[in-house]
Design a protein around this motif. Structure first.
Motif, PDB file in Angstrom:
ATOM      1  N   ASN A 184       0.771  -1.389  -0.296  1.00 33.16           N
ATOM      2  CA  ASN A 184      -0.202  -0.695  -0.113  1.00 33.16           C
ATOM      3  C   ASN A 184       0.501   0.865  -0.016  1.00 33.16           C
ATOM      4  O   ASN A 184       0.130   2.256   0.779  1.00 33.16           O
ATOM      5  N   MET A 185       1.797   1.312  -0.680  1.00 37.03           N
ATOM      6  CA  MET A 185       2.716   2.582  -0.495  1.00 37.03           C
ATOM      7  C   MET A 185       2.941   2.617  -2.168  1.00 37.03           C
ATOM      8  O   MET A 185       3.730   3.462  -2.780  1.00 37.03           O
ATOM      9  N   GLU A 186       1.985   2.965  -3.032  1.00 36.69           N
ATOM     10  CA  GLU A 186       1.900   2.917  -4.518  1.00 36.69           C
ATOM     11  C   GLU A 186       2.013   4.754  -4.380  1.00 36.69           C
ATOM     12  O   GLU A 186       3.010   4.622  -5.242  1.00 36.69           O
ATOM     13  N   VAL A 187       1.794   5.687  -3.600  1.00 31.69           N
ATOM     14  CA  VAL A 187       2.081   7.077  -3.571  1.00 31.69           C
ATOM     15  C   VAL A 187       3.107   7.479  -3.425  1.00 31.69           C
ATOM     16  O   VAL A 187       3.514   8.667  -3.739  1.00 31.69           O
ATOM     17  N   GLU A 188       3.228   6.497  -1.972  1.00 32.56           N
ATOM     18  CA  GLU A 188       4.842   7.077  -1.782  1.00 32.56           C
ATOM     19  C   GLU A 188       5.785   6.617  -2.511  1.00 32.56           C
ATOM     20  O   GLU A 188       6.866   7.423  -3.022  1.00 32.56           O
ATOM     21  N   LEU A 189       6.287   6.028  -3.203  1.00 36.63           N
ATOM     22  CA  LEU A 189       6.430   5.081  -4.288  1.00 36.63           C
ATOM     23  C   LEU A 189       6.555   6.427  -5.739  1.00 36.63           C
ATOM     24  O   LEU A 189       7.455   7.097  -6.089  1.00 36.63           O
ATOM     25  N   SER A 190       5.454   6.914  -5.714  1.00 36.86           N
ATOM     26  CA  SER A 190       5.454   7.379  -6.870  1.00 36.86           C
ATOM     27  C   SER A 190       5.685   9.157  -6.926  1.00 36.86           C
ATOM     28  O   SER A 190       6.356   9.669  -7.675  1.00 36.86           O
ATOM     29  N   ARG A 191       6.135   9.352  -5.847  1.00 40.27           N
ATOM     30  CA  ARG A 191       6.627  10.729  -5.076  1.00 40.27           C
ATOM     31  C   ARG A 191       7.853  11.305  -4.934  1.00 40.27           C
ATOM     32  O   ARG A 191       8.208  11.981  -5.623  1.00 40.27           O
ATOM     33  N   HIS A 215       0.170   8.610  -9.795  1.00 38.49           N
ATOM     34  CA  HIS A 215      -0.236   6.875  -9.693  1.00 38.49           C
ATOM     35  C   HIS A 215      -2.009   7.985  -9.467  1.00 38.49           C
ATOM     36  O   HIS A 215      -2.367   8.214  -8.959  1.00 38.49           O
ATOM     37  N   PRO A 216      -2.797   7.228  -9.963  1.00 35.15           N
ATOM     38  CA  PRO A 216      -4.529   6.833  -9.857  1.00 35.15           C
ATOM     39  C   PRO A 216      -4.364   7.346  -8.598  1.00 35.15           C
ATOM     40  O   PRO A 216      -5.040   8.071  -8.610  1.00 35.15           O
ATOM     41  N   LEU A 217      -3.832   6.698  -7.738  1.00 38.68           N
ATOM     42  CA  LEU A 217      -4.290   6.610  -6.484  1.00 38.68           C
ATOM     43  C   LEU A 217      -3.894   8.190  -5.623  1.00 38.68           C
ATOM     44  O   LEU A 217      -5.108   9.309  -5.042  1.00 38.68           O
ATOM     45  N   GLU A 218      -3.165   8.910  -6.499  1.00 36.31           N
ATOM     46  CA  GLU A 218      -2.793  10.330  -6.218  1.00 36.31           C
ATOM     47  C   GLU A 218      -3.957  10.822  -5.896  1.00 36.31           C
ATOM     48  O   GLU A 218      -4.713  12.238  -6.019  1.00 36.31           O
ATOM     49  N   ILE A 219      -4.766  11.197  -6.682  1.00 39.31           N
ATOM     50  CA  ILE A 219      -5.705  12.208  -7.090  1.00 39.31           C
ATOM     51  C   ILE A 219      -6.657  12.524  -5.978  1.00 39.31           C
ATOM     52  O   ILE A 219      -7.192  13.910  -5.751  1.00 39.31           O
ATOM     53  N   ARG A 220      -6.935  11.752  -5.369  1.00 40.69           N
ATOM     54  CA  ARG A 220      -8.233  11.119  -4.241  1.00 40.69           C
ATOM     55  C   ARG A 220      -7.610  11.387  -2.741  1.00 40.69           C
ATOM     56  O   ARG A 220      -8.380  10.850  -2.029  1.00 40.69           O
ATOM     57  N   ARG A 221      -6.101  11.634  -2.747  1.00 38.70           N
ATOM     58  CA  ARG A 221      -5.552  11.958  -2.036  1.00 38.70           C
ATOM     59  C   ARG A 221      -4.767  12.898  -1.457  1.00 38.70           C
ATOM     60  O   ARG A 221      -4.468  14.178  -2.332  1.00 38.70           O
ATOM     61  N   GLU A 222      -4.815  13.506  -0.226  1.00 35.96           N
ATOM     62  CA  GLU A 222      -4.025  14.392   0.277  1.00 35.96           C
ATOM     63  C   GLU A 222      -2.504  14.823  -0.139  1.00 35.96           C
ATOM     64  O   GLU A 222      -2.469  13.783  -0.198  1.00 35.96           O
ATOM     65  N   GLY A 223      -2.231  16.088  -0.464  1.00 34.92           N
ATOM     66  CA  GLY A 223      -0.536  16.194  -0.472  1.00 34.92           C
ATOM     67  C   GLY A 223       0.143  16.158  -2.332  1.00 34.92           C
ATOM     68  O   GLY A 223       1.314  16.324  -2.807  1.00 34.92           O
ATOM     69  N   LEU A 224      -0.468  15.661  -3.324  1.00 40.72           N
ATOM     70  CA  LEU A 224      -0.082  15.949  -4.666  1.00 40.72           C
ATOM     71  C   LEU A 224       0.150  17.143  -5.330  1.00 40.72           C
ATOM     72  O   LEU A 224       1.164  17.578  -5.748  1.00 40.72           O
ATOM     73  N   ILE A 225      -0.599  18.417  -4.849  1.00 37.18           N
ATOM     74  CA  ILE A 225      -0.455  19.741  -5.047  1.00 37.18           C
ATOM     75  C   ILE A 225       0.744  20.142  -4.070  1.00 37.18           C
ATOM     76  O   ILE A 225       1.962  20.505  -4.777  1.00 37.18           O
TER      77      ILE A 225
END
Length: 365
Positions: A184-191, A215-225
């Motif tokens: 469950n670390m796709e977002v961390e890897l993408s960043r 990663h698609p999961l980033e769109i609905r999680r805080e932190g992308l911007i």
């Protein structure tokens, strides 16, 4: 040094593994009574003498053959697969269990099966998961860059940032994300990949545009911007385009907000893999990107396609142009494909015909 703490009861042995190199391996055998406490304070079942660890930080409990972890109101938190826990959580094989900044891999083994030989592919997957800790902690990736060309002139307009690794089992992007998905670390890897790619991309010649992925999961999680703001600060005035996969484009209002926020950072937006999923033209009208990347499935052997298929694709390209969006052909592999795409009106393209992904040194004069 590798430290392990084994928790055993009934027919199962649970093991917490820290470290990946196997050198000076240290085993700490732990026996009941439970709860099994973790903390900095003397007397804890597992004493971690680090400033980030609270006196009594967390505890493990064994119910039947299931191991559970609970945080004990620690200052810096307990995490399972990168997520801070607020209630007790069951642990599974290969979970990443973290006390503040101290990370352990969870292992379980039935005593009756200790002599069984794991299948080779299972061993490889397990090793890849162990390697993933090293990948993230030491940022052991090499950014690769694939050129994006201007169809009219053939000049390089920019580069899409990809990544490779020399760690066994994690050599490709897909392998990295397969391992990340298990944790469950796709977002961390993408960043992390995005940051390393932008940092390395500053060494490219000229002022080429950097196309960075999400990663698609980033769109609905805080932190992308916030992540993109950091990338903008790092890159200063280098042009950046953020690619959003078609699978994540489900709400035009969400995309409108994202584009507005990116515009404030002077960052453009691209929709990736158009034609591979369910993106509708109406969504393009309501929330148009700067670039629309047509999926390779639409481009492959387009020179040999039926007139009807070619006409359909050409019509889509014209609609995109009328919306003020730059149509980009992905996966162009031959001169014939490139010529057909050029005649259809594609403004930009990428693919093996123009250049394979390569490290930055290959593009330096």
């Amino acid at each position: 040094m590798q430290e392990t703490a084994e928790v055993s009861q009934a027919g199962v042995t649970w093991t917490l593994v820290r470290g990946t190199d196997g050198a000076d391996e240290q085993h700490i055998q732990v026996v009941p009574p439970f709860p099994f406490s973790i903390g900095r304070r003397p007397g804890c079942s597992l004493q971690l003498n680090y400033k980030t660890i609270s006196g009594t930080h967390a505890e493990l409990r064994l119910e039947g053959e299931q191991l559970w972890v609970s945080d004990l109101n620690s200052t810096n938190g307990t995490y399972v697969n990168g997520r801070r826990i607020n209630a007790r959580v069951p642990l599974r094989e290969e979970d990443l269990l973290q006390f503040a900044d101290m990370a352990f891999r969870v292992r379980s083994e039935s005593r009756q099966n200790t002599c069984l030989t794991m299948a080779e592919d299972v061993c490889d997957q397990a090793l890849a998961l162990v390697q993933f800790d090293r990948l993230m902690e030491n940022r052991l990736v090499t950014p690769y860059f694939q050129p994006i060309v201007d169809m009219a002139t053939g000049a390089f307009r920019g580069y899409e940032i990809l990544a490779r690794s020399r760690l066994f089992g994690l050599e490709s992007c897909s392998a990295m994300f397969d391992a990340a998905a298990r944790l469950n670390m796709e977002v961390e890897l993408s960043r992390m990949l995005r940051w390393e790619g932008v940092r390395e991309g500053l060494n490219l010649n000229g002022n080429a545009t950097l196309f960075v992925n999400t990663h698609p999961l980033e769109i609905r999680r805080e932190g992308l911007i916030a992540s993109m703001g950091a990338a903008r600060q790092l890159s200063q005035d280098v042009p950046i385009i953020l690619e959003v996969h078609e699978a994540a484009i489900t709400d035009p209002r969400e995309m409108q907000l994202l584009r507005s926020q990116l515009k404030e950072l002077n960052i453009g937006l691209a929709y990736d893999d158009f034609g591979a999923g369910q993106t509708r033209l109406s969504e393009l009208v309501e929330a148009p990107p700067d670039y629309l990347k047509f999926d390779i499935s639409l481009i492959h052997e387009i020179d040999r396609a039926t007139p009807e298929r070619q006409k359909m694709l050409a019509s889509l390209v014209q609609i995109v142009l009328e919306l003020g969006v730059n149509p980009l052909a992905e996966g162009v592999e031959t001169e014939a494909e490139a010529e057909v795409c050029r005649n259809m009106g594609f403004l930009t393209a990428q693919g093996f015909y123009f250049g394979r992904p390569a490290p930055v040194r290959d593009y330096q004069l």
